[in-house]
Design a protein around this motif. Structure first.
Motif, PDB file in Angstrom:
ATOM      1  N   PRO A 446     -15.236  -8.101 -40.845  1.00 48.10           N
ATOM      2  CA  PRO A 446     -14.046  -7.944 -41.679  1.00 48.10           C
ATOM      3  C   PRO A 446     -13.915  -8.735 -43.083  1.00 48.10           C
ATOM      4  O   PRO A 446     -14.247  -9.922 -43.175  1.00 48.10           O
ATOM      5  N   CYS A 447     -13.944  -8.045 -44.153  1.00 49.39           N
ATOM      6  CA  CYS A 447     -13.673  -8.577 -45.496  1.00 49.39           C
ATOM      7  C   CYS A 447     -12.371  -8.358 -46.277  1.00 49.39           C
ATOM      8  O   CYS A 447     -12.148  -8.913 -47.380  1.00 49.39           O
ATOM      9  N   GLY A 448     -11.459  -7.728 -45.456  1.00 48.61           N
ATOM     10  CA  GLY A 448     -10.126  -7.405 -45.817  1.00 48.61           C
ATOM     11  C   GLY A 448      -9.944  -6.127 -46.346  1.00 48.61           C
ATOM     12  O   GLY A 448      -8.968  -5.709 -47.141  1.00 48.61           O
ATOM     13  N   ARG A 449     -10.956  -4.941 -46.028  1.00 51.66           N
ATOM     14  CA  ARG A 449     -10.430  -3.764 -46.528  1.00 51.66           C
ATOM     15  C   ARG A 449      -9.515  -3.194 -45.257  1.00 51.66           C
ATOM     16  O   ARG A 449      -9.487  -3.353 -44.128  1.00 51.66           O
ATOM     17  N   ASN A 450      -8.750  -2.431 -45.822  1.00 47.95           N
ATOM     18  CA  ASN A 450      -7.619  -1.710 -45.029  1.00 47.95           C
ATOM     19  C   ASN A 450      -7.532  -0.119 -44.781  1.00 47.95           C
ATOM     20  O   ASN A 450      -6.993   0.422 -44.313  1.00 47.95           O
ATOM     21  N   ALA A 451      -8.825   0.289 -45.675  1.00 46.03           N
ATOM     22  CA  ALA A 451      -9.013   1.535 -45.591  1.00 46.03           C
ATOM     23  C   ALA A 451     -10.663   1.684 -45.651  1.00 46.03           C
ATOM     24  O   ALA A 451     -11.180   0.914 -46.199  1.00 46.03           O
TER      25      ALA A 451
END
Length: 451
Positions: A446-451
């Motif tokens: 997880p790096c913070g992408r929501n898509a």
């Protein structure tokens, strides 16, 4: 001329004050009429039909009775201040005019002087602006500093303050209007409000786009980054188009250049990709590092850049080539070829750790498939997150995620996503002795992408 040039008082020529019955001498009377004609000519017509041919000499006047005033409002006009300075009064109140604005560009540190009153200085690089003592600059001294190439630190003299603080930083791209009270410095607070607004709108951390992929032409050494943006707190950077970095070279500015923060590419290693922001103009770049944290990145080559955020990672194989992968939504990586991380590995009732092919130094969710065999029927295996501690397999213990052996030496298969520890490991245990095969299909980091 009978008019005194210093006082303006007119005196008639002698012999022009006759008595009754006196015979008039034409000479003095001709001089009188000649003088009167000259003085009338030298007088300023009230109708403005002719201009002055020499400077007007007005009375010095005062702020309440100016030397040059108006019939309808004698308290409004011009007067002479002390020290020979020109003063302007309006309804008996002094009107102050500012000095002419002076612009200059500064490429380094500078000390603001009294002569810089009403100056505008544009700093084209990071710099320190030192302020001369407030008492020397005097009340009403004011100055504008523009940061246009780096942050500008405003440092008042000695223990003096600016907006109550020892220093004030003008971020690159902002400006500050500075005012001296004679003992301290203040700003008009516009900078403070703008920075506060920027900070409030910059709260949070995310990655939008910037997805990673193997470069088509050089998939073993080059990584492509799609267009996108990243933010961490107040730091933000974006890339309008695709960007490429190679992992087999030390970092250099620009797409297609080397990307390593230090050293050379190694076999079976993890490389984290960090988005960079150039301080001078906000442009985008990327650096690779084996460090799982920003604090561990070697910054020797990164002068003039800020590290914004980790945006992904890649792994190398035994030949120091980038493992081929596909990046899916929400920071999900799938290897083009699954990796066998366990082959006929012994498994027993004693819990053990197994290292997987995922990023090292961080917790990742491994996408794994298992195959389990045992000579004992009703035997099952359990693979789990090490954070859960040592578990026991079986219906009487902590359960299982690899099916029960129904026939001695038969096989059971399963798949699951399991979080690793920061050493790439998961735990495995069985209800009885057996053997285990594990394939890693990829991982989620997880790096913070929501898509």
């Amino acid at each position: 001329m009978p008019r005194n040039p210093s006082t303006g008082v007119y005196s008639k020529p002698a012999g022009t004050t006759p008595s009754v019955g006196q015979i008039i001498d034409p000479a003095p009377w001709n001089q009188l009429t000649s003088d009167l004609g000259n003085e009338i000519t030298n007088s300023l017509p009230r109708d403005g039909s002719a201009p002055m041919v020499a400077p007007i000499k007005a009375a010095s006047g005062t702020v309440s009775a100016p030397g040059v005033g108006f019939a309808s409002n004698p308290q409004t006009g011009i007067y002479l201040k002390g020290g020979g300075l020109l003063g302007f009064t309006q309804n008996g109140v002094d009107v102050t005019f500012d000095k002419g604005m002076v612009y200059a560009a500064k490429s380094g540190d500078y000390t603001a002087l009294a002569s810089d009153d009403n100056a505008v200085h544009r700093f084209t690089a990071a710099a320190t602006l030192t302020l001369t003592a407030a008492a020397t600059l005097g009340a009403n001294w004011h100055y504008v500093a523009i940061a246009d190439g780096g942050d500008v630190t405003i440092d008042p003299n000695g223990s003096e303050t600016i907006d109550g603080a020892a220093t004030l930083v003008v971020p690159n791209g902002y400006s500050a209007f500075i005012i001296c009270s004679g003992s301290a410095f203040f700003t008009n607070k516009v900078l403070t409000r703008l920075v506060a607004k920027a900070d409030s709108s910059a709260v949070g951390s995310f990655v939008d786009g910037l997805t990673l992929s193997n470069n088509t032409g050089s998939p073993n050494t080059h990584v492509d980054f799609a267009a996108g943006s990243a933010r961490s707190g107040s730091l933000f950077v974006s890339s309008a188009g695709s960007f490429t970095k190679r992992i087999n070279g030390t970092w250099a500015v620009g797409t297609g250049s080397g990307g390593l923060d230090a050293g050379s590419v190694a076999a079976n290693a993890s490389y984290f990709a960090y988005a960079l922001r150039k301080t001078a103009d906000g442009t985008f770049d990327v650096v690779f590092s084996t460090s799982a944290t920003i604090g561990g990145v070697t910054t020797t080559l990164l002068t003039g850049y800020s590290i914004v955020k980790c945006i992904g990672g890649v792994l190398t194989d035994g030949s120091s080539n980038i493992r081929q992968f596909t990046m899916n939504p929400r920071d999900d990586y799938t290897f083009t070829s699954p990796v066998k991380d366990a082959v006929n590995a012994a498994i027993s009732t004693t819990s053990a750790l197994l290292a997987l092919t995922v990023l090292n130094g961080v917790k990742a969710k491994a996408k794994v498939r298992f195959e389990f065999t045992s000579s004992a029927t009703t035997n099952a295996a359990l693979l789990s997150d090490p954070a859960q501690g040592s578990l026991t397999s079986g219906i009487g213990g902590d359960g299982a995620n690899v099916g029960t052996i129904q026939v001695a030496s038969g096989f059971a298969v399963s798949s699951q996503e399991i979080w690793t520890n920061t050493s790439r490991q998961i735990r495995y245990v069985a209800g009885a002795s057996g053997n285990l095969w594990v394939w890693t299909d990829g991982f989620i980091f997880p790096c913070g992408r929501n898509a």
